[in-house]
Scaffold this active site. Sequence first.
Site, mmCIF file in Angstrom:
data_model
loop_
_atom_site.group_PDB
_atom_site.id
_atom_site.type_symbol
_atom_site.label_atom_id
_atom_site.label_comp_id
_atom_site.label_asym_id
_atom_site.label_seq_id
_atom_site.Cartn_x
_atom_site.Cartn_y
_atom_site.Cartn_z
ATOM 1 N N SER A 25 5.318 8.579 11.358
ATOM 2 C CA SER A 25 4.444 7.492 11.334
ATOM 3 C C SER A 25 4.941 6.246 10.357
ATOM 4 O O SER A 25 4.619 5.244 10.880
ATOM 5 C CB SER A 25 2.990 7.948 10.975
ATOM 6 O OG SER A 25 3.123 8.562 9.853
ATOM 7 N N GLU A 26 5.737 6.561 9.619
ATOM 8 C CA GLU A 26 6.144 5.780 8.543
ATOM 9 C C GLU A 26 7.433 6.309 8.051
ATOM 10 O O GLU A 26 7.569 7.444 7.568
ATOM 11 C CB GLU A 26 5.480 5.287 7.566
ATOM 12 C CG GLU A 26 4.063 4.273 7.797
ATOM 13 C CD GLU A 26 2.920 5.025 7.997
ATOM 14 O OE1 GLU A 26 1.943 4.000 8.287
ATOM 15 O OE2 GLU A 26 2.721 5.926 7.541
ATOM 16 N N THR A 27 8.433 5.219 7.529
ATOM 17 C CA THR A 27 9.472 5.763 6.658
ATOM 18 C C THR A 27 9.660 4.730 5.740
ATOM 19 O O THR A 27 9.238 3.465 5.976
ATOM 20 C CB THR A 27 11.017 5.837 7.560
ATOM 21 O OG1 THR A 27 10.780 6.826 8.633
ATOM 22 C CG2 THR A 27 12.075 5.469 6.805
#
Length: 287
Positions: free
Chosen positions: A44-46
Amino acid sequence: MTARFALIDVFHDGAFTGNPLAVVSGAEPDTATMQAMTRWFNLSETVFLLPPTDPGADYRARIFTLAHELPFAGHPTLGACHAWAALGGRPRETGRIVQECGAGLVPIRQDQDRLAFAAPRLLRAGPVDDATMREIVAVLRISPEQIVEARWCDNGPGWVGVMLRSAEEVLAVEPVRRIEGRIDIGLVGAHPPGGEVAWEIRTLFSDGAGALVEDPVTGSFNAAVAGWLRETGRATGPYIAAQGTALGRRGRIFVAYDGADWIGGRTLTVAEGILPLDLSALTPRQP
């Protein structure tokens, strides 16, 4: 040229139960490469961990979703702090870590065996317009009568908060799978009093390719909910929220009201390694 990466389980209640996060450190690729790497990790995020530019910060974080960069997000904030400390980071001020990100400076503290960030101010608050509400009802496939209250909860991601009558109703929502355009919806409903957790949270967002995705655990929305519950008198002291239940996860968010709305969770490094940033030598030549 190489960079380090770590996969961090954030807001977990035991390994592999929270929201996984990729943290890249030791290099600063250009923005297009950061976005491409984020899509490749497919989480979902980095987060990209960088030296601070503000003298009041301990480190800087650039946060990417699969579709775009965010000024702030919660589980990347805790995961970035965990990775920074694991790499030997030492705060300028004992007991207080400061993250620099697109939303400004975010204080973080050690809270027992957890990290906790101070909720940032909302960029947009207040009631939701009728057209947006009609879209939300259609996306969630619920009746308007199920909604107790709705309000903007935008502190970076553009969340619209939707409170339903119970945790059971939150878990029963079966939204559409595809949607045109961008939407960010957070659901909240109360559990019966006296249980392990007080509130059930779900968050749904469009991924930029037409799919509606459910996030396992979302610190930014939980931060907005903490303020919402405090302001309306629905919560007056510490509580625990659950998220990820509908996905088979056991995300746990620990909220405390102590001079700020503190959003805490456990963090754990699950894997780490080295990333090559110059892949031209690895690309097979065409015959």
